[in-house]
Design an enzyme around this catalytic site. Structure first.
Site, short mmCIF file in Angstrom:
data_model
loop_
_atom_site.label_atom_id
_atom_site.label_comp_id
_atom_site.label_asym_id
_atom_site.label_seq_id
_atom_site.Cartn_x
_atom_site.Cartn_y
_atom_site.Cartn_z
N ARG A 1 41.18 49.79 13.99
CA ARG A 1 41.19 50.48 15.29
C ARG A 1 39.82 51.07 15.66
NH1 ARG A 1 46.32 52.29 13.34
NH2 ARG A 1 47.93 51.02 14.33
N LYS B 1 29.85 46.86 26.61
CA LYS B 1 30.74 45.72 26.89
C LYS B 1 30.79 44.82 25.66
CE LYS B 1 30.62 45.16 31.89
NZ LYS B 1 30.22 44.29 33.02
N GLU C 1 17.27 39.35 34.09
CA GLU C 1 18.12 40.55 34.12
C GLU C 1 17.27 41.81 34.41
OE1 GLU C 1 21.42 40.49 34.08
OE2 GLU C 1 21.98 38.64 33.03
N LYS D 1 19.91 51.30 33.72
CA LYS D 1 21.24 50.87 33.27
C LYS D 1 22.02 52.06 32.72
CE LYS D 1 24.15 47.75 30.93
NZ LYS D 1 24.40 46.42 30.42
N GLU E 1 33.32 50.25 34.74
CA GLU E 1 33.13 49.34 35.89
C GLU E 1 34.25 49.45 36.92
OE1 GLU E 1 31.17 45.58 34.95
OE2 GLU E 1 32.36 44.67 36.54
N ARG F 1 29.14 50.35 38.60
CA ARG F 1 28.59 49.45 37.56
C ARG F 1 28.58 48.00 38.02
NH1 ARG F 1 29.54 49.62 30.98
NH2 ARG F 1 28.34 47.74 30.55
N ASN G 1 26.19 43.42 38.16
CA ASN G 1 26.58 42.00 38.28
C ASN G 1 25.86 41.34 39.45
OD1 ASN G 1 28.32 42.38 36.17
ND2 ASN G 1 30.05 42.92 37.48
N HIS H 1 25.39 37.61 39.94
CA HIS H 1 26.25 36.92 38.96
C HIS H 1 27.38 36.13 39.60
CE1 HIS H 1 23.93 39.25 36.16
NE2 HIS H 1 24.59 38.77 35.11
N HIS I 1 27.33 32.69 38.12
CA HIS I 1 28.41 32.11 37.32
C HIS I 1 28.90 30.80 37.93
CE1 HIS I 1 29.50 36.21 35.34
NE2 HIS I 1 28.67 35.51 34.59
N HIS J 1 21.81 31.09 31.25
CA HIS J 1 22.48 32.13 32.04
C HIS J 1 21.49 32.87 32.95
CE1 HIS J 1 25.10 35.49 33.03
NE2 HIS J 1 24.15 36.31 32.61
N1 GLY Z 1 25.55 43.33 32.01
C1 GLY Z 1 26.30 44.01 32.98
C2 GLY Z 1 26.91 45.26 32.48
O1 GLY Z 1 26.66 45.69 31.36
O2 GLY Z 1 27.68 45.85 33.19
#
Ligand code: GLY
Length: 341
Positions: free
Chosen positions: A113, A135, A177, A213, A223, A227, A231, A234, A238, A251
């Protein structure tokens, strides 16, 4: 240079310093079992340097690439933890790029956990973005990052010296990025990327991008809104990626292309120049209607509406919910033979 990220569940430090890898023991708690997760594309001496500073190190090396970002590899890592007798006081450390960080972070979040997780990113993409913010994920059923969690690391150690072993194309792709975050949040960082050689300014670039960030993640860890600006580029990026095991774009290269249609014309001109300077693409050979089809197939699209971020002025963004069809006229700017900038 040390940044810190403060969240309701606790805060952690992000150390950005040349040579920091060999001083990890002074930053992380390594007097315990440490499962170091790396991949076979990362120079093995990076994991070994970290292992030499741990009381009881174990190294698990997974195959390089997105193909390892799956439940089977996750299970391999979890089994290694179990077989080596890891308990809740032990920890996992990622040494590698975004795939390794996402996989190792997810394993750490699940084992018993949740056990401590440290991240030592070794690619530009991971150093400038994915190692910070919690993430974690693996892919499932052809969908990227669909099984995952928000699980913050206990610490992130960024050593720009490890970037010297990367192929130049990987460096450029990771810088996309940094351009993304500069465009949306930091005109000063954008000007630095426009005017200077990145290799001479790693610490400024990494700290500038991660400071932005961290501020975004502190306001919206899970998010729910803000947040999503991370993206930027993206949605179309994507779509390009999914059109295209074909041309084999990385990417970051897809994100670079994906940002261009989402900018005002004056911003797009500056963006095109900076992408070209960084050896990133500004055109691709995919037809706009194929790209739109790929956007429409994105299972994350809710109720036929897509949330996109646009940039009219460097450092300022707007978020809009639009029908994907509204993207079609914009897609011409990156299509070969499309509208000229
Ligand atoms: N790479 C995008 C984020 O961490 O939200």
């Amino acid at each position: 240079m040390k940044l810190s990220l403060s969240l309701p569940g606790g805060s952690y430090d992000i150390l950005i310093e040349r040579g920091a890898l060999s001083r990890a023991g002074a930053v992380f708690s390594l007097c315990r079992r440490v499962m170091i997760v790396t991949d076979n594309g990362v120079p093995p001496q990076y994991a070994q340097t970290l292992a030499a500073q741990c009381k009881a190190p174990y190294i698990v090396t997974v195959p390089q690439g997105e193909k390892s970002k799956n439940l089977a590899t996750l299970e391999t890592v979890l089994h290694r933890l179990l077989d080596a007798g890891f308990d809740r006081g032990d920890c996992v450390a990622a040494v590698g790029g975004g795939m390794v960080g996402d996989l190792a972070g997810l394993a750490a979040s699940l084992y018993m956990r949740g056990i401590d997780f440290y991240n030592v990113p070794t690619t530009v993409l991971a150093q400038v973005d994915s190692s910070v913010g919690g993430k974690t994920a693996v892919d499932l059923g052809g969908m990227k990052n669909v099984v995952g969690s928000f699980y913050q690391p206990r610490g992130v150690l960024i050593d720009p010296d490890v970037l010297t072993s990367l192929p130049p194309r990987q460096v450029s792709a990771g810088l996309a990025e940094a351009v993304k975050i500069a465009l949306t949040c930091d005109p000063g960082l954008f000007a630095l990327l426009e005017s200077q050689a990145p290799e001479a300014h790693w610490e400024e670039i990494l700290s500038g991008a991660l400071r932005c960030k961290a501020a975004v993640v502190e306001q919206d860890e899970k998010e729910q809104g803000l947040r999503r600006i991370l993206n930027f580029g993206h949605t179309i990026g994507h779509a390009i990626e999914s059109c295209e095991g074909l041309q084999g774009l990385l990417h970051g290269e897809c994100v670079a292309l994906g940002m261009l249609p989402m900018c005002s014309e004056p911003v797009r001109r500056r963006l095109q120049a900076v992408l070209t300077k960084l050896s990133l693409p500004v055109r691709c050979r995919i037809r706009p209607d194929d790209l739109l089809r790929a956007v429409l197939h994105d299972k994350k699209m809710r109720g036929g509406i897509v949330t996109v971020t646009t940039v009219r002025e460097i450092g300022r963004w707007e978020m809009q919910e639009i029908a994907p069809q509204e993207l079609l006229p914009l897609l011409g700017v990156i299509a070969e033979g499309g509208e000229q900038l």
